[in-house]
Design an enzyme around this catalytic site. Structure first.
Site, PDB file in Angstrom:
ATOM      1  N   PRO A 283       1.057  -1.172  -0.051  1.00 16.90           N
ATOM      2  CA  PRO A 283      -0.089   0.041   0.093  1.00 16.90           C
ATOM      3  C   PRO A 283       0.914   1.141   0.070  1.00 16.90           C
ATOM      4  CG  PRO A 283       0.195  -0.926   2.000  1.00 16.90           C
ATOM      5  CD  PRO A 283       0.841  -1.765   1.469  1.00 16.90           C
ATOM      6  N   CYS A 352       3.440  29.259 -14.818  1.00 15.87           N
ATOM      7  CA  CYS A 352       2.875  30.031 -15.959  1.00 15.87           C
ATOM      8  C   CYS A 352       2.629  28.826 -17.112  1.00 15.87           C
ATOM      9  CB  CYS A 352       4.284  30.664 -16.828  1.00 15.87           C
ATOM     10  SG  CYS A 352       4.726  32.199 -15.685  1.00 15.87           S
ATOM     11  N   GLU A 353       1.584  28.379 -16.795  1.00 11.58           N
ATOM     12  CA  GLU A 353       0.795  27.200 -17.326  1.00 11.58           C
ATOM     13  C   GLU A 353      -0.951  27.120 -17.207  1.00 11.58           C
ATOM     14  OE1 GLU A 353       2.001  24.324 -19.334  1.00 11.58           O
ATOM     15  OE2 GLU A 353       4.203  24.634 -18.889  1.00 11.58           O
ATOM     16  N   TYR A 380       1.786  11.088  -3.485  1.00 13.72           N
ATOM     17  CA  TYR A 380       1.951  11.584  -4.783  1.00 13.72           C
ATOM     18  C   TYR A 380       1.833  13.120  -4.918  1.00 13.72           C
ATOM     19  CZ  TYR A 380       1.241   6.572  -5.267  1.00 13.72           C
ATOM     20  OH  TYR A 380       1.598   5.297  -5.315  1.00 13.72           O
TER      21      TYR A 380
END
Ligand SMILES: *Cc1c(COP(=O)(O)O)cnc(C)c1O
Length: 424
Positions: A283, A352-353, A380
């Site tokens: 896990p 900047c996206e 994550y």
């Protein structure tokens, strides 16, 4: 208890959000933002659910450390007796530094290099989870050359039906993981014939953020059919490894509890006469995901013709899951205030996206300077964080009762450019 959904160790004390015995806004003030904060009690209670599920069985819980590979997080699990599922040589070095027992380390992944195999053999890891026939041959060569015998398990692809369980992404034909069901016997026969390999077990891993027990039960049936077939051909398996993948509550999700799921799985195992084997699980997310939050400060509010934006100081380089998988993280203010006007915002970072968003269409009462917590940020997030836009990676704090320990300093610009060289 006034705790947040999915986060039993995060609760309101009056109008302020706390983790265990620590006020989160105070942590943000003393360490700055963005800041990851993890609850040790939350990790250990998630682990305890698996431990309860395995009571009275021979079992090893191998934390899949790619979910969060910070050294102090690894230490918590190593001290609690966990093994580790690693996917690279870098992860092996980390886990050794955290004090893990190499014999409880298993090595997964489709692209292990010879150098990684050699190092893993040197330190004496518990098992290689082999993912292809070609990898078996290379591992045999590497082990022969250093006069060692490599313990192997073969990752089988149970091909669980996607139509009934469409969220499963790694246990189906046509993805890069594991050995096809119909190649299993031949692959094991080859492994058994290679002199520098020792067949130890079998493994599978059917996907991630699984919120239903049914695909596990289906996969168990498929794997046990294989175990029966292999043993009837004289190939004995000491362990059965069921992988990871159990989901967490991000947005009202209701995955089965680990102990309840394993009760069902053991009923199947006992009924088919395999209940006495050594069990392993891997896990990741379910041990750390809801143990962590990311604290961030509101920089600007930007009204727009179609949309209003809440611009915060955390971004896709800190919290990559929304940009990568359109994933949902709940966002809550660290202070509840009755008087602040609330509005609907897209919560975005400074990168900047256009893909740099953290939450869409969120009703928030927020003013510049306010602090927010992005929830379910233990898995994550930090392990996938990058330096995109030359942003230093965030600091991390581990909370244990009323003690907060800095476990990772905020990355400085000197840290970022350490390995770089200017031209002459
Ligand atoms: C990623 C991974 C895991 C852990 O998955 P979670 O969804 O985080 O539980 C376990 N085993 C293998 C082989 C993996 O690749």
């Amino acid at each position: 208890m006034n705790h947040l959904p999915g986060h039993p160790h995060v609760h309101w004390e009056g109008d302020a959000l706390w983790m265990e015995g620590v006020c989160l806004a105070e942590l943000a003030r003393s360490h700055g933002t963005p800041l990851f904060v993890y609850s040790k009690a939350a990790m250990l209670s998630a682990l305890a659910a698996y431990q309860r599920g395995f009571t009275g069985r021979k079992a090893t819980i191998c934390y899949a450390m790619k979910a969060n590979s910070s050294l102090a997080v690894l230490q918590v699990f190593a001290r609690a007796g966990c093994g580790f599922d690693i996917v690279s040589g870098g992860e092996l070095e980390r886990v050794l530094r955290a004090g893990a027992d190499p014999a409880k380390v298993i090595f997964s992944g489709v692209g292990k290099t010879r150098a990684e195999m050699l190092r893993a053999l040197d330190v004496g890891i518990g098992c290689f989870n082999v993912e292809s026939e070609a990898e078996l041959e290379v591992l045999n060569e590497v082990a022969s050359a250093c006069k060692k015998v490599a313990p192997v398990s073969i990752r089988v692809n149970p091909n669980v039906d996607a139509r009934t369980h469409p969220y499963i992404s790694t246990g189906l034909k046509g993805n890069k993981f594991g050995i096809a069901h119909e190649r299993t016997l031949a692959t094991y026969q080859r492994a058994a014939a290679l002199p520098a390999l020792r067949v130890a077990g079998i493994d599978c891993h059917i996907g991630s953020q699984i919120t239903d027990g049914a695909p596990y039960l289906d996969a168990m049936d498929r794997v046990l059919e294989l175990v029966e077939a292999l043993e009837s051909h004289g190939i004995h398996l000491d362990h059965i490894d069921f992988g990871g993948g159990l989901g967490i509550d991000y947005n009202g999700d209701q995955p089965p509890a680990a102990d309840a799921l394993w009760k069902q799985l053991f009923e199947k195992l006992d009924a088919r006469g395999f209940g006495d084997r050594h069990f392993m699980v891997e896990p990741g997310r379910s041990l750390v995901g809801n143990a962590g939050v990311c604290l961030t400060e509101v920089l600007y509010l930007k009204p727009g013709e179609h949309k209003a934006f809440c611009i915060v100081d955390a971004a896709m380089n800190d919290l990559p899951r929304p940009a990568m998988y359109q994933a949902f993280h709940a966002i809550v203010p660290l202070h509840r205030t009755a008087d602040a006007p609330s509005a609907r915002y897209d919560v975005v970072g400074p990168v900047c996206e256009s893909g740099d968003w953290i939450g869409r269409d969120r009703e928030l009462a927020a003013r510049p300077g306010d602090l927010l917590a992005v929830l379910s940020a233990g898995a994550y997030c930090m392990s996938m964080a990058s330096n995109y836009n030359s942003r230093g990676r965030a600091a991390e704090v581990l909370v244990d009762g009323d003690t907060a320990s800095l476990i990772r300093q905020r990355e400085s610009i000197a840290d970022q450019i350490r390995g770089e060289r200017l031209l002459d």
